[in-house]
Scaffold this motif. Structure first.
Motif, PDB file in Angstrom:
ATOM      1  N   SER A  15       0.826  -1.210   0.000  1.00 36.62           N
ATOM      2  CA  SER A  15       0.000   0.000   0.000  1.00 36.62           C
ATOM      3  C   SER A  15       0.863   1.264   0.000  1.00 36.62           C
ATOM      4  N   GLN A  16       2.148   1.126   0.350  1.00 36.19           N
ATOM      5  CA  GLN A  16       3.010   2.312   0.448  1.00 36.19           C
ATOM      6  C   GLN A  16       4.209   2.209  -0.502  1.00 36.19           C
ATOM      7  N   ARG A  17       4.112   1.298  -1.465  1.00 38.40           N
ATOM      8  CA  ARG A  17       5.283   0.975  -2.290  1.00 38.40           C
ATOM      9  C   ARG A  17       5.904   2.200  -2.957  1.00 38.40           C
ATOM     10  N   ASP A  18       5.082   3.011  -3.595  1.00 37.89           N
ATOM     11  CA  ASP A  18       5.623   4.151  -4.350  1.00 37.89           C
ATOM     12  C   ASP A  18       6.331   5.136  -3.422  1.00 37.89           C
ATOM     13  N   GLU A  19       5.721   5.386  -2.281  1.00 34.15           N
ATOM     14  CA  GLU A  19       6.313   6.322  -1.320  1.00 34.15           C
ATOM     15  C   GLU A  19       7.656   5.825  -0.805  1.00 34.15           C
ATOM     16  N   LEU A  20       7.729   4.517  -0.553  1.00 37.53           N
ATOM     17  CA  LEU A  20       8.971   3.943  -0.037  1.00 37.53           C
ATOM     18  C   LEU A  20      10.067   3.984  -1.101  1.00 37.53           C
ATOM     19  N   ILE A  21       9.673   3.771  -2.357  1.00 41.74           N
ATOM     20  CA  ILE A  21      10.664   3.838  -3.434  1.00 41.74           C
ATOM     21  C   ILE A  21      11.170   5.275  -3.589  1.00 41.74           C
ATOM     22  N   THR A  22      10.294   6.234  -3.428  1.00 43.77           N
ATOM     23  CA  THR A  22      10.723   7.639  -3.471  1.00 43.77           C
ATOM     24  C   THR A  22      11.724   7.926  -2.357  1.00 43.77           C
ATOM     25  N   ALA A  23      11.464   7.375  -1.165  1.00 46.26           N
ATOM     26  CA  ALA A  23      12.385   7.576  -0.040  1.00 46.26           C
ATOM     27  C   ALA A  23      13.753   6.975  -0.352  1.00 46.26           C
ATOM     28  N   LEU A  24      13.732   5.776  -0.959  1.00 48.05           N
ATOM     29  CA  LEU A  24      14.990   5.119  -1.348  1.00 48.05           C
ATOM     30  C   LEU A  24      15.756   5.988  -2.348  1.00 48.05           C
ATOM     31  N   GLU A  25      15.033   6.538  -3.328  1.00 52.45           N
ATOM     32  CA  GLU A  25      15.687   7.389  -4.341  1.00 52.45           C
ATOM     33  C   GLU A  25      16.287   8.637  -3.702  1.00 52.45           C
ATOM     34  N   GLU A  26      15.574   9.199  -2.749  1.00 58.15           N
ATOM     35  CA  GLU A  26      16.095  10.397  -2.069  1.00 58.15           C
ATOM     36  C   GLU A  26      17.435  10.105  -1.407  1.00 58.15           C
ATOM     37  N   VAL A  27      17.516   8.929  -0.761  1.00 58.26           N
ATOM     38  CA  VAL A  27      18.761   8.575  -0.071  1.00 58.26           C
ATOM     39  C   VAL A  27      19.878   8.344  -1.091  1.00 58.26           C
ATOM     40  N   LEU A  28      19.578   7.602  -2.166  1.00 62.33           N
ATOM     41  CA  LEU A  28      20.604   7.341  -3.190  1.00 62.33           C
ATOM     42  C   LEU A  28      21.110   8.649  -3.784  1.00 62.33           C
ATOM     43  N   ASP A  29      20.197   9.562  -4.034  1.00 59.92           N
ATOM     44  CA  ASP A  29      20.580  10.817  -4.677  1.00 59.92           C
ATOM     45  C   ASP A  29      21.333  11.736  -3.725  1.00 59.92           C
ATOM     46  N   SER A  30      21.138  11.536  -2.425  1.00 63.10           N
ATOM     47  CA  SER A  30      21.772  12.441  -1.451  1.00 63.10           C
ATOM     48  C   SER A  30      23.244  12.108  -1.237  1.00 63.10           C
ATOM     49  N   GLY A  31      23.609  10.836  -1.427  1.00 59.88           N
ATOM     50  CA  GLY A  31      24.991  10.441  -1.157  1.00 59.88           C
ATOM     51  C   GLY A  31      25.288  10.208   0.309  1.00 59.88           C
ATOM     52  N   TYR A  32      24.322  10.432   1.198  1.00 57.64           N
ATOM     53  CA  TYR A  32      24.524  10.166   2.632  1.00 57.64           C
ATOM     54  C   TYR A  32      23.912   8.808   2.969  1.00 57.64           C
ATOM     55  N   LEU A  33      24.679   7.938   3.621  1.00 56.70           N
ATOM     56  CA  LEU A  33      24.159   6.605   3.927  1.00 56.70           C
ATOM     57  C   LEU A  33      24.073   6.329   5.425  1.00 56.70           C
ATOM     58  N   VAL A  34      24.825   7.053   6.217  1.00 54.06           N
ATOM     59  CA  VAL A  34      24.811   6.861   7.678  1.00 54.06           C
ATOM     60  C   VAL A  34      24.779   8.229   8.353  1.00 54.06           C
ATOM     61  N   MET A  35      23.817   8.420   9.242  1.00 50.67           N
ATOM     62  CA  MET A  35      23.717   9.641  10.048  1.00 50.67           C
ATOM     63  C   MET A  35      23.791  10.918   9.211  1.00 50.67           C
ATOM     64  N   GLY A  36      23.002  10.947   8.171  1.00 49.71           N
ATOM     65  CA  GLY A  36      22.900  12.129   7.319  1.00 49.71           C
ATOM     66  C   GLY A  36      21.618  12.896   7.605  1.00 49.71           C
ATOM     67  N   PRO A  37      21.126  13.618   6.594  1.00 51.30           N
ATOM     68  CA  PRO A  37      19.950  14.480   6.791  1.00 51.30           C
ATOM     69  C   PRO A  37      18.656  13.720   7.135  1.00 51.30           C
ATOM     70  N   GLN A  38      18.460  12.527   6.565  1.00 47.19           N
ATOM     71  CA  GLN A  38      17.232  11.763   6.882  1.00 47.19           C
ATOM     72  C   GLN A  38      17.244  11.339   8.348  1.00 47.19           C
ATOM     73  N   HIS A  39      18.394  10.906   8.804  1.00 46.49           N
ATOM     74  CA  HIS A  39      18.542  10.460  10.181  1.00 46.49           C
ATOM     75  C   HIS A  39      18.297  11.609  11.146  1.00 46.49           C
ATOM     76  N   ARG A  40      18.885  12.751  10.837  1.00 48.74           N
ATOM     77  CA  ARG A  40      18.708  13.943  11.682  1.00 48.74           C
ATOM     78  C   ARG A  40      17.228  14.326  11.740  1.00 48.74           C
ATOM     79  N   ALA A  41      16.593  14.334  10.569  1.00 46.66           N
ATOM     80  CA  ALA A  41      15.179  14.734  10.511  1.00 46.66           C
ATOM     81  C   ALA A  41      14.302  13.720  11.255  1.00 46.66           C
TER      82      ALA A  41
END
Ligand SMILES: *Cc1c(COP(=O)(O)O)cnc(C)c1O
Length: 363
Positions: A15-41
């Protein structure tokens, strides 16, 4: 006819597949994998949700318990009191930290910590009391704090099963000195893998937890605290959790609705533990029955799955029962022989809920 599953994570994910894929893309595009902006937020959004000044992401709920206990343990003490009916996690965390574990019994009506019994096991060696919000029910943290605060004992809430449950004092995770969360996939807020968090209103405990989760660092490459480790919440999991946290209240309401339907259908013939208000996150639907084998067979004959949370109390676990041979917890032990979990997750269909209701009503 298909089985009614105890849980089916695939439905929520789909039910949330598209949203989760968008989240994955955001992380890939950010270049941060550990303790970056998503983690802080995510840390900041979780702190807001819970109403606690600080949230610290870690790798699992068990790590959160260990880190939370160690950060909150007053100097010179080494005792942890917990309940023995909550799956063993707090016992495992305390024993890994080298603490001496004691047990308090639980109340028969809620299966949460019995404050009167707790009072009889406290002494000056005890530094942390764990209060588990079992099955999603907000336990009596205020009464435990009243007892513990004058004795200098820290109160740790285990919120792994109860994210979003509220009392008149606030949301669970903001009621004790420190609190811990698990984002194991089946929890009410689940990651796409493992995750956990510590929340607290104490800056000293927050600093301790941050240091313990990352090598004992005070700052980069400066190890100021012995006994630290590596227990971080991945950037990817933080990104997924940010997409799921806003749905927790709505999904908890659906969980409560299903549990209320079970209880109404059982109509006292089967004792289904209640979850009738926002003090309950309805993580598990648990019935108490005398003849568990017959009850499980009755449901299985109607193709309804069940499970047992939890069959062996902590003080009877084979790995450490020798240390607790003289301990008797009558309410805990009796409940372990009687509890049965029924299917409960937000994406159960009305038809599936109806089948469980019919079985509970003896139809
Ligand atoms: C699931 C759970 C934990 C442990 O969480 P993990 O993320 O699996 O380590 C701790 N306490 C309770 C009450 C739990 O239900």
């Amino acid at each position: 006819m298909d089985w009614v599953p105890l849980n089916d994570l695939g439905r929520g994910l789909a039910s949330q597949r598209d949203e989760l894929i968008t989240a994955l893309e955001e992380v890939l595009d950010s270049g941060y994998l550990v303790m970056g902006p998503q983690h802080r937020a995510f840390e900041s959004e979780l702190a807001d949700f819970v109403g606690a000044p600080w949230a610290i992401g870690v790798a699992s709920g068990t790590d959160a318990l260990e880190i939370g206990m160690r950060a909150a343990m007053p100097a010179g003490r080494h005792g942890v009191v917990t309940t023995a009916n909550a799956g063993g996690y707090s016992t495992v965390a305390a024993r890994r930290s080298g603490y001496e574990v004691r047990y308090a019994d639980v109340e028969p009506g809620t299966l949460c910590l019995d404050v009167e019994h707790l009072a009889t096991v406290l002494d000056e060696t005890v530094g942390v009391v764990v209060v588990t919000h079992l099955y999603g029910r907000a336990a009596r943290v205020d009464a435990v704090r009243e007892l513990c605060a004058p004795l200098g004992i820290a109160v740790l809430e285990d919120c792994a099963q109860a994210i979003g449950a509220r009392t008149s004092e606030g949301v669970v995770g903001s009621l004790g000195d420190v609190a811990t969360f698990s984002f194991y996939p089946t929890k009410n807020l689940g990651a796409i893998g493992d995750g956990g968090a510590v929340t607290t209103g104490s800056e000293a405990i927050a600093d301790g937890a941050r240091s313990l989760r990352q090598y004992g660092w005070a700052g980069k490459y400066t190890i100021a605290r012995d006994g630290g480790g590596n227990s971080r919440l991945d950037e990817l999991q933080a990104a997924f959790l940010r997409r799921r946290l806003p749905r927790v209240d709505v999904l908890n309401a659906r969980r409560r609705e299903i549990l209320a339907a079970y209880r109404a259908a059982a109509d006292g013939a089967v004792d289904v533990l209640p979850a009738d208000g926002v003090h309950h996150a309805a993580h598990l639907a648990v019935a108490l029955v005398d003849d568990r084998t017959a009850f499980v067979q009755h449901l299985a004959a109607r193709m309804i799955r069940t499970d047992i949370h939890y069959p062996i109390p902590d003080h009877r676990q084979p790995a450490f029962r020798k240390d607790y041979a003289g301990i008797h917890l009558p309410v805990t032990e009796r409940a372990a022989a009687r509890v049965v979990s029924l299917p409960l997750f937000p994406e159960l269909t009305d038809d599936e809920v109806g089948r469980v209701c019919d079985a509970l009503a003896g139809r």
